[in-house]
Design a protein around this motif. Structure first.
Motif, PDB file in Angstrom:
ATOM      1  N   VAL A  39       0.830  -1.212   0.000  1.00 38.65           N
ATOM      2  CA  VAL A  39       0.000   0.000   0.000  1.00 38.65           C
ATOM      3  C   VAL A  39       0.858   1.253   0.000  1.00 38.65           C
ATOM      4  N   ALA A  40       1.971   1.229   0.732  1.00 37.57           N
ATOM      5  CA  ALA A  40       2.856   2.409   0.784  1.00 37.57           C
ATOM      6  C   ALA A  40       3.369   2.762  -0.610  1.00 37.57           C
ATOM      7  N   LEU A  41       3.666   1.744  -1.412  1.00 36.60           N
ATOM      8  CA  LEU A  41       4.149   1.983  -2.777  1.00 36.60           C
ATOM      9  C   LEU A  41       3.022   2.540  -3.645  1.00 36.60           C
ATOM     10  N   LEU A  42       1.806   2.056  -3.449  1.00 38.03           N
ATOM     11  CA  LEU A  42       0.667   2.559  -4.209  1.00 38.03           C
ATOM     12  C   LEU A  42       0.378   4.019  -3.854  1.00 38.03           C
ATOM     13  N   ARG A  43       0.525   4.358  -2.586  1.00 32.05           N
ATOM     14  CA  ARG A  43       0.346   5.759  -2.174  1.00 32.05           C
ATOM     15  C   ARG A  43       1.401   6.649  -2.841  1.00 32.05           C
ATOM     16  N   GLU A  44       2.637   6.170  -2.865  1.00 28.09           N
ATOM     17  CA  GLU A  44       3.694   6.959  -3.499  1.00 28.09           C
ATOM     18  C   GLU A  44       3.450   7.083  -4.999  1.00 28.09           C
ATOM     19  N   ALA A  45       2.920   6.027  -5.602  1.00 29.03           N
ATOM     20  CA  ALA A  45       2.595   6.085  -7.027  1.00 29.03           C
ATOM     21  C   ALA A  45       1.532   7.151  -7.285  1.00 29.03           C
ATOM     22  N   TYR A  46       0.516   7.195  -6.436  1.00 30.93           N
ATOM     23  CA  TYR A  46      -0.543   8.183  -6.629  1.00 30.93           C
ATOM     24  C   TYR A  46      -0.004   9.602  -6.450  1.00 30.93           C
ATOM     25  N   ARG A  47       0.840   9.787  -5.447  1.00 26.65           N
ATOM     26  CA  ARG A  47       1.456  11.108  -5.241  1.00 26.65           C
ATOM     27  C   ARG A  47       2.234  11.541  -6.488  1.00 26.65           C
ATOM     28  N   ARG A  48       3.049  10.654  -7.013  1.00 29.43           N
ATOM     29  CA  ARG A  48       3.859  11.009  -8.186  1.00 29.43           C
ATOM     30  C   ARG A  48       2.995  11.186  -9.435  1.00 29.43           C
ATOM     31  N   MET A  49       1.877  10.493  -9.501  1.00 32.20           N
ATOM     32  CA  MET A  49       0.975  10.672 -10.634  1.00 32.20           C
ATOM     33  C   MET A  49       0.320  12.052 -10.590  1.00 32.20           C
ATOM     34  N   ASP A 289      -9.452   6.350 -16.718  1.00 30.98           N
ATOM     35  CA  ASP A 289      -8.385   7.182 -16.148  1.00 30.98           C
ATOM     36  C   ASP A 289      -7.615   6.425 -15.061  1.00 30.98           C
ATOM     37  N   PRO A 290      -6.297   6.254 -15.230  1.00 26.42           N
ATOM     38  CA  PRO A 290      -5.525   5.499 -14.232  1.00 26.42           C
ATOM     39  C   PRO A 290      -5.504   6.154 -12.859  1.00 26.42           C
ATOM     40  N   MET A 291      -5.539   7.479 -12.815  1.00 25.54           N
ATOM     41  CA  MET A 291      -5.500   8.162 -11.523  1.00 25.54           C
ATOM     42  C   MET A 291      -6.804   7.972 -10.762  1.00 25.54           C
ATOM     43  N   ALA A 292      -7.925   8.044 -11.463  1.00 21.43           N
ATOM     44  CA  ALA A 292      -9.220   7.848 -10.802  1.00 21.43           C
ATOM     45  C   ALA A 292      -9.339   6.426 -10.261  1.00 21.43           C
ATOM     46  N   ARG A 293      -8.831   5.461 -11.009  1.00 24.43           N
ATOM     47  CA  ARG A 293      -8.897   4.062 -10.574  1.00 24.43           C
ATOM     48  C   ARG A 293      -8.079   3.839  -9.312  1.00 24.43           C
ATOM     49  N   LEU A 294      -6.858   4.386  -9.283  1.00 23.23           N
ATOM     50  CA  LEU A 294      -6.010   4.196  -8.110  1.00 23.23           C
ATOM     51  C   LEU A 294      -6.551   4.961  -6.911  1.00 23.23           C
ATOM     52  N   GLU A 295      -7.103   6.148  -7.154  1.00 19.82           N
ATOM     53  CA  GLU A 295      -7.676   6.918  -6.050  1.00 19.82           C
ATOM     54  C   GLU A 295      -8.810   6.139  -5.381  1.00 19.82           C
ATOM     55  N   LYS A 296      -9.696   5.568  -6.175  1.00 17.40           N
ATOM     56  CA  LYS A 296     -10.807   4.803  -5.586  1.00 17.40           C
ATOM     57  C   LYS A 296     -10.290   3.596  -4.814  1.00 17.40           C
ATOM     58  N   HIS A 297      -9.305   2.909  -5.382  1.00 13.90           N
ATOM     59  CA  HIS A 297      -8.746   1.737  -4.717  1.00 13.90           C
ATOM     60  C   HIS A 297      -8.159   2.107  -3.360  1.00 13.90           C
ATOM     61  N   LEU A 298      -7.393   3.187  -3.321  1.00 12.76           N
ATOM     62  CA  LEU A 298      -6.774   3.603  -2.063  1.00 12.76           C
ATOM     63  C   LEU A 298      -7.817   4.068  -1.059  1.00 12.76           C
ATOM     64  N   ARG A 299      -8.839   4.749  -1.532  1.00 15.97           N
ATOM     65  CA  ARG A 299      -9.923   5.173  -0.623  1.00 15.97           C
ATOM     66  C   ARG A 299     -10.640   3.947  -0.043  1.00 15.97           C
ATOM     67  N   ASP A 300     -10.890   2.958  -0.897  1.00 19.06           N
ATOM     68  CA  ASP A 300     -11.569   1.752  -0.427  1.00 19.06           C
ATOM     69  C   ASP A 300     -10.741   1.014   0.617  1.00 19.06           C
ATOM     70  N   LEU A 301      -9.410   1.132   0.504  1.00 15.40           N
ATOM     71  CA  LEU A 301      -8.520   0.505   1.482  1.00 15.40           C
ATOM     72  C   LEU A 301      -8.374   1.339   2.752  1.00 15.40           C
ATOM     73  N   GLY A 302      -8.930   2.550   2.740  1.00 15.24           N
ATOM     74  CA  GLY A 302      -8.746   3.455   3.868  1.00 15.24           C
ATOM     75  C   GLY A 302      -7.340   4.017   3.935  1.00 15.24           C
ATOM     76  N   ALA A 303      -6.655   4.047   2.780  1.00 10.53           N
ATOM     77  CA  ALA A 303      -5.251   4.453   2.738  1.00 10.53           C
ATOM     78  C   ALA A 303      -5.039   5.811   2.077  1.00 10.53           C
ATOM     79  N   LEU A 304      -6.126   6.567   1.865  1.00 12.47           N
ATOM     80  CA  LEU A 304      -6.012   7.872   1.217  1.00 12.47           C
ATOM     81  C   LEU A 304      -7.044   8.808   1.822  1.00 12.47           C
ATOM     82  N   SER A 305      -6.566   9.996   2.227  1.00 12.63           N
ATOM     83  CA  SER A 305      -7.458  10.983   2.839  1.00 12.63           C
ATOM     84  C   SER A 305      -7.510  12.240   1.988  1.00 12.63           C
ATOM     85  N   GLU A 306      -8.500  13.089   2.304  1.00 18.15           N
ATOM     86  CA  GLU A 306      -8.590  14.381   1.620  1.00 18.15           C
ATOM     87  C   GLU A 306      -7.358  15.221   1.912  1.00 18.15           C
TER      88      GLU A 306
END
Length: 366
Positions: A39-49, A289-306
């Protein structure tokens, strides 16, 4: 004693592209045995995206303002660009095409140096050796040979370096690509060929380029392990890329990845994409959209906040503002450098032009 060739079925790509996330960001059911990245890597991927897309938008604007001679946007291909650099070590090498500016920025290169070549300078802007990043390549597929050669050389030196070469779908029709695959397989070079199959080679659709069931099948005849993946699924891209890097680093030779993606913008600012593709097609891909897909995934995991999104968006805006300020400063140029790297021995015509420019500059100083 020679090594036994790999079994053909061990080289084959998945029948359908590897996917972890459906187009709406919900879990998909075709992961083909790949492990989901941390999950930490996915969060970093979203940040860099977020940062990468803002950079891409800013570079496009700079082109319209005349600050860049040309800019090939990679909007829509963020999962491919960011996933590739995140799967590599800093000591690994990257061989980019002209469309990988976002990837190079995500790799940590100075954005102004990345855009120097596209600004019209005679050099690539950054130090390839220090950055372990080759100059962005415009001729199709030529860098695949360079990447393969460097990978083989690193192996001969006893290093565990992995080399990744970016190419587009059109480059798979070039002879250099096939020569690189063959050499890499025969000499077991630790090189990854990442084909961003984005639908068009400028204006030529994929259906007019190849009759292969998928471009990933082009590796099989050379004995190269191959895979195809949903290039707009960031989780799948990272999973497959990490597996490919481990495959190459462990001494198992080259790996070919076909990422099915789409470039949302025109080929470059000099291209009119409306002449060869319909808006309906573009709209379909906007829904993937790859960013929208990853954002939803991270939100569903509880790993992304506003708060995360706000902080990373602010970071992206600050970087875009810095790029804009630095690119708007008039560059200091040396006009006589125009003649420094044309021929080893200047021709008579070149000397004549050089003398004419020197006379004009001398007249201006008086």
């Amino acid at each position: 004693m020679t090594e036994a060739p790999a079994r053909p079925d061990a080289l084959l790509p998945s029948v359908t592209p590897v996917r972890f996330l459906a187009e709406d960001g919900s879990p998909a059911d075709y992961q083909a045995g790949y492990a989901e990245p941390p999950v930490a890597l996915l969060r970093e991927a979203y940040r860099r995206m977020i940062i990468g897309r803002r950079f891409d938008t800013q570079a496009t604007a700079l082109t319209k303002q005349g600050r860049l001679a040309v800019y090939p946007s990679s909007r829509g291909q963020e999962a491919c660009q960011i996933g590739a650099v995140l799967a590599l070590r800093d000591t690994d090498w990257v061989f980019p095409t002209y469309r990988e500016s976002m990837a190079l920025v995500a790799r940590g290169l100075d954005p102004v140096e990345v855009l120097t070549l596209l600004r019209g300078d005679w050099h690539c802007g950054y130090d390839p050796k220090a950055a372990r990043t080759a100059p962005q390549c415009t001729p199709l597929a030529t860098q695949t040979l360079h990447a393969t050669g460097l990978a083989f050389a690193e192996k001969r030196q006893g290093r565990d370096t992995v080399v990744l070469a970016f190419i587009g779908d059109g480059a798979t029709s070039e002879g250099d690509f096939h020569e690189a695959l063959n050499f890499a397989a025969v000499f077991n070079a630790p090189v990854i060929f990442l084909v961003q199959s984005n639908g068009y080679a400028i204006s030529v659709p994929l259906s007019k380029q190849s009759a292969a069931p998928a471009l990933s099948y082009k590796g099989i005849g050379y004995g190269v392990r191959s895979e195809q993946v949903d290039g707009n699924d960031p989780v799948a891209m990272l999973a497959v890329l990490q597996a490919a890097v481990e495959h190459a680093r462990s001494g198992n030779g080259p790996f070919l990845i076909e990422a099915h993606t789409y470039r949302m913008e025109a080929h470059t600012n000099a291209d009119d994409a409306t002449r060869y593709r319909e808006d309906e097609e573009v709209q379909r891909w906007l829904g993937r959209d790859p960013m929208a897909r990853l954002e939803k995934h991270l939100r569903d995991l509880g790993a992304l906040s506003e708060e995360d999104i706000a902080a990373w968006t602010a970071e992206a805006e600050a970087k875009a503002a810095d790029l804009r300020t630095r690119m708007n400063a008039e560059p200091v140029v040396a006009p006589m450098e125009l003649f420094a790297h044309v021929f080893a021995e200047p021709t008579s015509q070149l000397r004549e032009q050089q003398e004419m420019l020197a006379a004009e500059l001398d007249a201006e100083e008086r």
